[in-house]
Design a protein around this motif. Structure first.
Motif, mmCIF file in Angstrom:
data_model
loop_
_atom_site.group_PDB
_atom_site.id
_atom_site.type_symbol
_atom_site.label_atom_id
_atom_site.label_comp_id
_atom_site.label_asym_id
_atom_site.label_seq_id
_atom_site.Cartn_x
_atom_site.Cartn_y
_atom_site.Cartn_z
ATOM 1 N N GLU A 55 -10.083 6.910 -11.649
ATOM 2 C CA GLU A 55 -10.578 8.242 -11.559
ATOM 3 C C GLU A 55 -10.786 9.071 -12.818
ATOM 4 O OE1 GLU A 55 -8.643 9.302 -7.100
ATOM 5 O OE2 GLU A 55 -7.623 10.125 -8.970
ATOM 6 N N ASP B 79 1.365 -4.726 -7.990
ATOM 7 C CA ASP B 79 2.349 -4.117 -6.930
ATOM 8 C C ASP B 79 1.944 -2.618 -6.853
ATOM 9 O OD1 ASP B 79 3.014 -2.587 -9.245
ATOM 10 O OD2 ASP B 79 4.676 -4.278 -9.905
ATOM 11 N N SER B 80 2.703 -2.103 -6.173
ATOM 12 C CA SER B 80 2.534 -0.712 -5.565
ATOM 13 C C SER B 80 1.976 0.267 -6.892
ATOM 14 C CB SER B 80 3.599 -0.216 -4.625
ATOM 15 O OG SER B 80 3.223 1.161 -3.862
ATOM 16 N N LEU B 81 3.046 0.276 -7.866
ATOM 17 C CA LEU B 81 2.884 1.201 -8.966
ATOM 18 C C LEU B 81 1.759 0.827 -9.643
ATOM 19 C CD1 LEU B 81 4.177 3.363 -10.204
ATOM 20 C CD2 LEU B 81 5.672 1.817 -11.525
ATOM 21 N N GLU C 86 3.638 8.281 -19.306
ATOM 22 C CA GLU C 86 4.984 7.774 -19.684
ATOM 23 C C GLU C 86 5.844 9.091 -20.120
ATOM 24 O OE1 GLU C 86 5.952 4.972 -18.832
ATOM 25 O OE2 GLU C 86 3.892 4.483 -18.355
ATOM 26 N N LEU D 287 -0.089 8.850 -1.618
ATOM 27 C CA LEU D 287 -1.102 9.291 -2.330
ATOM 28 C C LEU D 287 -2.292 10.101 -1.440
ATOM 29 C CD1 LEU D 287 -2.300 10.244 -5.130
ATOM 30 C CD2 LEU D 287 -3.497 8.162 -5.201
ATOM 31 N N GLU E 256 0.963 -1.248 0.029
ATOM 32 C CA GLU E 256 -0.047 0.131 0.093
ATOM 33 C C GLU E 256 0.749 1.352 0.079
ATOM 34 O OE1 GLU E 256 -4.140 -0.603 2.280
ATOM 35 O OE2 GLU E 256 -2.627 -1.076 3.379
ATOM 36 N N CYS E 257 2.068 1.022 -0.199
ATOM 37 C CA CYS E 257 2.992 2.225 0.009
ATOM 38 C C CYS E 257 2.700 3.396 -0.956
ATOM 39 C CB CYS E 257 4.500 1.769 -0.595
ATOM 40 S SG CYS E 257 5.669 3.190 -0.708
ATOM 41 N N SER E 258 2.456 3.123 -2.089
ATOM 42 C CA SER E 258 1.873 4.280 -3.077
ATOM 43 C C SER E 258 0.605 4.814 -2.578
ATOM 44 C CB SER E 258 1.966 3.999 -4.715
ATOM 45 O OG SER E 258 1.222 2.820 -4.937
ATOM 46 N N LEU E 259 -0.265 4.158 -2.192
ATOM 47 C CA LEU E 259 -1.568 4.568 -1.899
ATOM 48 C C LEU E 259 -1.509 5.429 -0.496
ATOM 49 C CD1 LEU E 259 -3.819 1.373 -2.135
ATOM 50 C CD2 LEU E 259 -3.761 3.187 -3.795
ATOM 51 N N ALA F 288 -5.674 5.929 -10.806
ATOM 52 C CA ALA F 288 -5.786 6.882 -11.736
ATOM 53 C C ALA F 288 -6.394 6.666 -12.805
ATOM 54 C CB ALA F 288 -4.252 7.166 -12.321
ATOM 55 N N ILE G 210 -0.731 12.151 -10.827
ATOM 56 C CA ILE G 210 -2.204 11.613 -10.312
ATOM 57 C C ILE G 210 -2.608 12.543 -9.073
ATOM 58 C CG2 ILE G 210 -3.373 9.965 -8.807
ATOM 59 C CD1 ILE G 210 -1.298 7.970 -10.337
ATOM 60 N N GLY H 248 8.331 6.334 -10.107
ATOM 61 C CA GLY H 248 7.369 6.492 -9.257
ATOM 62 C C GLY H 248 6.882 7.407 -8.592
ATOM 63 N N LEU I 249 -1.471 2.230 -8.168
ATOM 64 C CA LEU I 249 -1.166 3.686 -8.408
ATOM 65 C C LEU I 249 -2.052 3.872 -9.731
ATOM 66 C CD1 LEU I 249 -0.305 6.111 -6.727
ATOM 67 C CD2 LEU I 249 1.519 5.872 -8.346
ATOM 68 N N LEU J 201 -8.310 5.274 0.004
ATOM 69 C CA LEU J 201 -7.055 4.999 -0.777
ATOM 70 C C LEU J 201 -6.087 3.713 -0.090
ATOM 71 C CD1 LEU J 201 -5.653 8.314 -1.993
ATOM 72 C CD2 LEU J 201 -6.661 6.510 -3.490
ATOM 73 N N ASN J 202 -6.892 2.522 -0.100
ATOM 74 C CA ASN J 202 -6.137 1.564 0.747
ATOM 75 C C ASN J 202 -6.535 0.135 -0.011
ATOM 76 O OD1 ASN J 202 -8.828 0.389 1.769
ATOM 77 N ND2 ASN J 202 -8.821 2.452 2.893
ATOM 78 N N LEU J 203 -5.780 -0.804 0.099
ATOM 79 C CA LEU J 203 -5.669 -2.032 -0.532
ATOM 80 C C LEU J 203 -7.387 -2.840 -0.289
ATOM 81 C CD1 LEU J 203 -3.959 -3.651 -2.516
ATOM 82 C CD2 LEU J 203 -3.079 -4.936 -0.678
ATOM 83 N N SER K 46 11.321 2.222 -6.848
ATOM 84 C CA SER K 46 10.129 2.298 -7.654
ATOM 85 C C SER K 46 10.441 1.041 -8.696
ATOM 86 C CB SER K 46 10.029 3.448 -8.568
ATOM 87 O OG SER K 46 9.045 3.377 -9.481
ATOM 88 N N GLN K 47 9.193 0.557 -9.005
ATOM 89 C CA GLN K 47 9.014 -0.668 -9.855
ATOM 90 C C GLN K 47 9.586 -0.181 -11.152
ATOM 91 O OE1 GLN K 47 5.956 -0.550 -7.777
ATOM 92 N NE2 GLN K 47 6.677 -2.136 -6.674
ATOM 93 N N GLN K 48 9.557 1.079 -11.549
ATOM 94 C CA GLN K 48 9.770 1.667 -12.972
ATOM 95 C C GLN K 48 10.965 2.523 -12.830
ATOM 96 O OE1 GLN K 48 6.736 3.808 -14.984
ATOM 97 N NE2 GLN K 48 8.152 3.935 -16.647
ATOM 98 N N HIS L 96 4.956 9.482 -10.951
ATOM 99 C CA HIS L 96 3.593 9.191 -11.507
ATOM 100 C C HIS L 96 2.726 9.692 -10.255
ATOM 101 C CE1 HIS L 96 4.069 6.457 -14.588
ATOM 102 N NE2 HIS L 96 5.294 6.075 -14.152
ATOM 103 N N LEU L 97 3.130 9.794 -8.918
ATOM 104 C CA LEU L 97 2.460 10.256 -7.897
ATOM 105 C C LEU L 97 2.191 11.513 -8.142
ATOM 106 C CD1 LEU L 97 4.227 8.358 -5.059
ATOM 107 C CD2 LEU L 97 1.749 8.436 -5.274
#
Lengths: 260, 97
Positions: free
Chosen positions: B55, B43-45, A229, A152, A146-149, B52, A195, A188, B48, B67-69, A170-172, A191-192
């Motif tokens: 929304e 995953d986390s990204l 991107e 955010l 839930e890190c990115s959530l 997005a 959004i 990452g 995200l 905003l939670n899993l 980040s994964q990217q 991206h944050l």
């Protein structure tokens, strides 16, 4: 003891300083940077010990760019403080929090440090991560799904999140020119930013906990009409260039020369 | 919101989910899965991207509290949430000529 541990890193730092500064830099100058780099590593260790146990330990001599932070917070969409591994980074965040700017840090719970070895990673690293929690306190781990959530959510509440752009969080990741070579940087955070619509402010923390200097730059101009991107590919190199200029100005303050 | 309306929302959520993950998942099977977090690659990204995408698709900003899993991976909860937040469309056959 820390001097003894840190000393072997000096030649490693020198090897990396030469391509970053080019042939114009003199050898004595670079040696001086490497010496100060080692001294700062030692100082950081003592700062961490003090910060883990003491409130109000940080003394800031200069806080430049506070107006950028205030203006960005006023917009109400949150602030992403984009920094690097500055030796005084943790002291900087603690200072900001003490001023009423609570900062959430994004951390790696299992940083890869080859020098530690398998036993060290198993026994010492978890303890060190727990110890650093006492220093950092407000944190989220990248291993958390839930890190990115969480980031955010914090931004949407108008909060501040500190990300280290020189960490592989980040994964990217994108390849970006940095200090005379190319290096991977995480996409990452961008991206944050796209959004959440938050402000992205480059940040630099210099000195040490007893003589701290914080520098926050103006917000990075962001083009929200770009797709995800292109947004990252356009803005990440621009952000890295700003942070690179901070490193070149204060080379002894950046912790990761040995991991460049 | 009608049952057919909810079904349409489910389909839209599933389409966004697959797009954001960029994985080979059959959208027809997703309503059966219900718990989206059980899909490999989330995953986390990707999460995200999913937020997005949702929304953008529904034109709604999800509140920080949601905003939670737990919430975002529950297809039924998501469907009910968007069904409530979307403006009610006139039902089929009841349209004013």
């Amino acid at each position: 003891m820390f001097q003894i541990i840190a000393r072997p890193r000096k030649p490693e730092v020198m090897r990396r300083l030469v391509p970053a500064f080019g042939p114009a830099a003199s050898l004595p100058d670079l040696q001086s940077v490497a010496d100060r780099f080692i001294a700062n590593a030692v100082r950081q260790a003592f700062d961490d010990l003090a910060l883990a146990q003491t409130e109000g330990f940080v003394h800031c001599h200069a806080f430049k760019g506070r107006e950028h932070l205030d203006a960005a917070l006023k917009a109400g969409k949150g602030v992403l403080l984009a920094g690097l591994h500055w030796y005084a980074g943790r002291a900087g965040n603690r200072y900001l929090t003490s001023l009423g700017y609570p900062v959430m840090s994004v951390r790696n719970e299992e940083p890869l440090d080859k020098r530690m070895g398998r036993v060290g990673r198993r026994l010492f690293q978890p303890r060190y991560v727990r110890f650093l929690h006492e220093v950092i306190r407000d944190e989220v781990f990248i291993q958390d799904r839930e890190c990115s959530l969480k980031i955010l959510a914090r931004l949407r509440k108008g909060g501040i999140v500190h990300v280290l752009l020189d960490a592989f969080l980040s994964q990217q990741n994108l390849e970006v020119p940095f200090l005379g070579q190319t290096r991977l940087f995480p996409a990452g955070p961008l991206h944050l930013a796209r959004i959440s619509g938050c402000a992205v402010l480059p940040m630099c923390a210099l000195g040490h906990a007893q003589a701290l200097e914080i520098l926050i730059g103006p917000p990075l101009p962001l083009d929200y009409s770009l797709d995800a991107e292109s947004f990252c590919q356009t803005h990440l190199p621009a952000l890295v260039r700003i942070l690179e200029s901070y490193v070149l100005e204060h080379p002894d303050q950046w912790e990761l020369w040995t991991k460049l | 919101m009608t049952t057919s309306g909810n079904a349409s929302i489910v389909n839209r959520i599933c389409a966004v989910f697959v797009r954001s993950l960029a994985v080979n998942v059959d959208t027809q099977n997703l309503p059966v899965v219900q718990d989206l977090s059980s899909v490999t690659g989330l995953d986390s990204l990707a999460m995200l991207r999913f937020v997005a995408g949702l929304e953008e698709e529904f034109g709604v900003e999800i509140e920080p509290e949601r905003l939670n899993l737990h919430f975002l991976s529950n297809l039924q909860a998501l469907t009910e949430y968007f069904a409530q937040r979307l403006p009610a469309a006139p039902e089929e056959g009841k349209r004013i000529p």
